[in-house]
Scaffold this motif. Structure first.
Motif: not given
Ligand code: GPP
Ligand code: MG
Length: 290
Positions: A214-222
């Protein structure tokens, strides 16, 4: 002509569709949790806070004053995190140069400059952030020593071996670690310091948890696993000298932020769940460039 093409390649900020999407995010980002905190003393941070919070700010009866006090307390915790990182850059002199990889609106480079008197080069993939940060440095009268560049942190085009210290403050999750550490190793002089504060997923938990996703999706990160930091450093002449698990120290910030109605972005409970279920860790790693 290959020479002209190579020169251009060194300064082109984005090199992939993914990087363009990340740049779009940061060019559009105007979260009050970043702008209202930064406005307090013109130190604009793009990272979270650490340390015990002053919970009395929540007991303030006047709603407007309570809001101000909560904002100031969150900023104090974020600045404490920036100071912790700056304190690990090693002994620096005003002649030394430091490199801030993923500098956001510039608060980290200013913090390092104020502490050490050093020159700083910050790099961001967002043209808007670089312009904002340069304007801040100009207003502060430190633009002769602190400069921000709209460049790609994986290919800065800066001079090899010119830097005494470098860091990533919550920006490693946007890039491949091997490519990133190769660039830090190239820029740092022998014996130079590299420091990173990052959220990483915990290998002992297993793969990335739902909250990490979910954090990845929120900030567009990996978000990378903890193990990958040490593997990639070892492959790139970066030898850890100090590691601190800041997970516990990060929780008060998120507890306070989730109660800041005027600042929440919606990701607060996910961070708390991720830290508390053991799937996610907030880590400081300091390394020497050998
Ligand atoms: C902080 O930026 C966060 C990131 C740059 C990426 C994710 C970090 C991890 C540790 C996973 P910010 O201050 O712009 O975020 P926010 O707007 O939520 O305060
Ligand atoms: Mg923020």
């Amino acid at each position: 002509m290959t020479t002209a093409r190579d020169t251009r390649a060194a300064t082109v900020p984005t090199q992939s569709t993914y990087q363009n999407r990340v740049a779009d995010y940061w060019n559009a980002e105007e979260n009050p949790v970043n702008l209202e905190l930064g406005r307090l003393d013109d130190l604009y941070h793009h990272h979270y806070g650490i340390g015990e919070a002053d919970w009395t700010v929540l007991q303030e009866d006047d709603p407007e004053l309570r809001g101000h006090r909560v904002t100031a307390e969150l900023h104090r915790l974020e600045h404490a995190q920036a100071e912790l990182l700056a304190s690990h850059l090693g002994p620096l002199t005003p002649d030394d140069r430091v490199f801030d990889a993923g500098c956001g609106r510039g608060g980290g480079s200013v913090t390092a400059h104020l502490r050490h008197g050093c020159h700083a080069d910050g790099v961001t993939i967002s043209a808007k952030q670089a312009a904002f940060a340069n304007e801040q440095a100009r207003k502060r009268g430190i633009d002769d020593k602190v400069r921000y560049h709209h460049r790609n942190m994986l290919d800065t085009g800066f001079e090899s071996g010119a830097y005494a210290a470098s860091w990533n403050n919550e920006s490693t999750m946007y890039v491949e670690l091997d490519l990133l550490f190769a660039e830090h190793a190239r820029l740092l002089r022998r014996g130079g310091r590299y420091a990173v504060i990052t959220g990483c997923y915990n290998d002992t938990y297993g793969q990335a948890s739902r909250e990490v996703s979910l954090i990845n999706a929120h900030y567009i990160c990996d978000i990378h696993p903890r193990s990958e930091y040490f593997r990639a450093m070892a492959r790139n002449r970066l030898v850890p000298v100090h590691v601190a698990d800041l997970t516990e120290a990060a929780i008060p910030y998120w507890e306070l932020r989730r109660q800041a109605d005027h600042l929440v972005t919606g990701i607060e409970d996910t961070f708390l769940d991720a830290y508390r279920n053991g799937s996610f860790q907030y880590l400081l790693i300091v390394a020497d460039r050998v």
